[in-house]
Design an enzyme around this catalytic site. Structure first.
Site, PDB file in Angstrom:
ATOM      1  N   VAL A 116      20.159  -2.796 -28.740  1.00  0.00           N
ATOM      2  CA  VAL A 116      21.326  -3.675 -28.765  1.00  0.00           C
ATOM      3  C   VAL A 116      22.030  -3.602 -27.418  1.00  0.00           C
ATOM      4  CG1 VAL A 116      23.453  -4.281 -29.963  1.00  0.00           C
ATOM      5  CG2 VAL A 116      21.590  -3.189 -31.235  1.00  0.00           C
ATOM      6  N   LYS A 117      22.239  -4.791 -26.832  1.00  0.00           N
ATOM      7  CA  LYS A 117      22.947  -4.842 -25.549  1.00  0.00           C
ATOM      8  C   LYS A 117      24.449  -4.976 -25.797  1.00  0.00           C
ATOM      9  CE  LYS A 117      21.082  -7.207 -22.030  1.00  0.00           C
ATOM     10  NZ  LYS A 117      20.426  -8.376 -21.375  1.00  0.00           N
ATOM     11  N   VAL A 118      25.190  -4.027 -25.236  1.00  0.00           N
ATOM     12  CA  VAL A 118      26.655  -4.053 -25.341  1.00  0.00           C
ATOM     13  C   VAL A 118      27.198  -4.008 -23.915  1.00  0.00           C
ATOM     14  CG1 VAL A 118      28.703  -2.818 -26.191  1.00  0.00           C
ATOM     15  CG2 VAL A 118      26.617  -2.830 -27.571  1.00  0.00           C
ATOM     16  N   VAL A 123      18.616  -7.256 -27.467  1.00  0.00           N
ATOM     17  CA  VAL A 123      19.371  -8.397 -27.996  1.00  0.00           C
ATOM     18  C   VAL A 123      20.863  -8.094 -27.830  1.00  0.00           C
ATOM     19  CG1 VAL A 123      19.831  -9.815 -30.041  1.00  0.00           C
ATOM     20  CG2 VAL A 123      17.539  -8.855 -29.686  1.00  0.00           C
ATOM     21  N   VAL A 126      25.034  -8.421 -28.088  1.00  0.00           N
ATOM     22  CA  VAL A 126      26.102  -8.800 -29.017  1.00  0.00           C
ATOM     23  C   VAL A 126      26.841 -10.019 -28.457  1.00  0.00           C
ATOM     24  CG1 VAL A 126      26.454  -6.476 -29.962  1.00  0.00           C
ATOM     25  CG2 VAL A 126      27.755  -7.199 -27.943  1.00  0.00           C
TER      26      VAL A 126
END
Ligand code: E4P
Length: 219
Positions: A83-85, A57, A59
């Protein structure tokens, strides 16, 4: 090699997860926007379908501290959330901090060997090199993927390589050949990739020949 579905479409995820092929899902703001509705509810629904799958998912905040806070909240949705950054240098500090705090990160929008090296040094869970988008600007995405794979092996980094922006069967083939840890692709590309006309034709021929025997029950 892990296969992720590159979508937020619940129907597609249900279909492929039942087949036992899918190890997780990679969403992004574009996928969630396409589905409409409440993105948190969609993510929770995906988590129900794949309770042991890895769900990425992304940011949506921009300021580094806001990205950090949002990443922590996204990670708190569940143990199987990554978490995708984006791989932007202004986020290196918070990426480092999140890794130290055991937040699983999938670093997105990776385009070069050097960006990949930096993220491997920070110890993120996955890097996502964007193959199709490299090809869009006339670079050879699969060649970059081979370089990244060589670097990961050479220096024995624990970070996994997740080939993203895969839009064709040939590109999918190239990711397997490169020996990456994971690939993410759309349901349409996966559908095309698992089919071969000779399989269909072969099944029809065997069926026609078998029917000539006139046997009703076998064995
Ligand atoms: C997945 O993590 C990426 O967001 C996705 O593969 C991007 O694909 P695209 O370049 O086709 O938009």
């Amino acid at each position: 090699m892990k296969i992720f579905l590159d979508t937020a479409n619940v129907a597609d995820i249900k279909k492929w997860s039942h087949m036992g092929i899918i190890d997780g899902v990679t969403t992004n703001p574009s996928h969630l926007s396409k589905e409409g509705g409440n993105p948190v509810e969609i993510i929770k629904e995906i988590m129900k379908i794949l309770p042991h799958g890895e769900i990425s998912v992304e940011v949506t905040e921009k300021d580094p501290m806001a990205v950090y806070e949002q990443a922590k909240k996204i990670a708190a949705l569940g143990n199987n959330i990554l978490v995708k950054v984006p791989c932007a240098s202004e986020y290196y500090d918070i990426i480092n901090k999140l890794v130290q705090e055991n937040v699983k990160l999938n670093i997105t929008l990776v385009f070069t060997l050097i960006q990949s090296l930096m993220m491997c040094k920070l110890g993120v869970t996955y890097i996502s090199p964007f193959i199709g988008r490299l090809n869009d600007i006339d670079e050879d995405g699969i060649e970059v993927l081979h370089e990244i794979k060589y670097m990961q092996t050479q220096y024995d980094f624990s970070t996994g390589i997740l080939a993203a922006s895969i839009r064709t069967v040939d590109q999918f083939h190239g990711t397997i050949d490169a020996g990456v840890d994971a690939v993410t692709l759309s349901a349409e590309t996966l559908e095309k990739a698992v089919k071969h006309p000779l399989t269909e034709q072969g099944m029809e021929k065997f069926d026609a020949d078998w029917k000539k025997l006139g046997i009703k029950k076998f064995p």
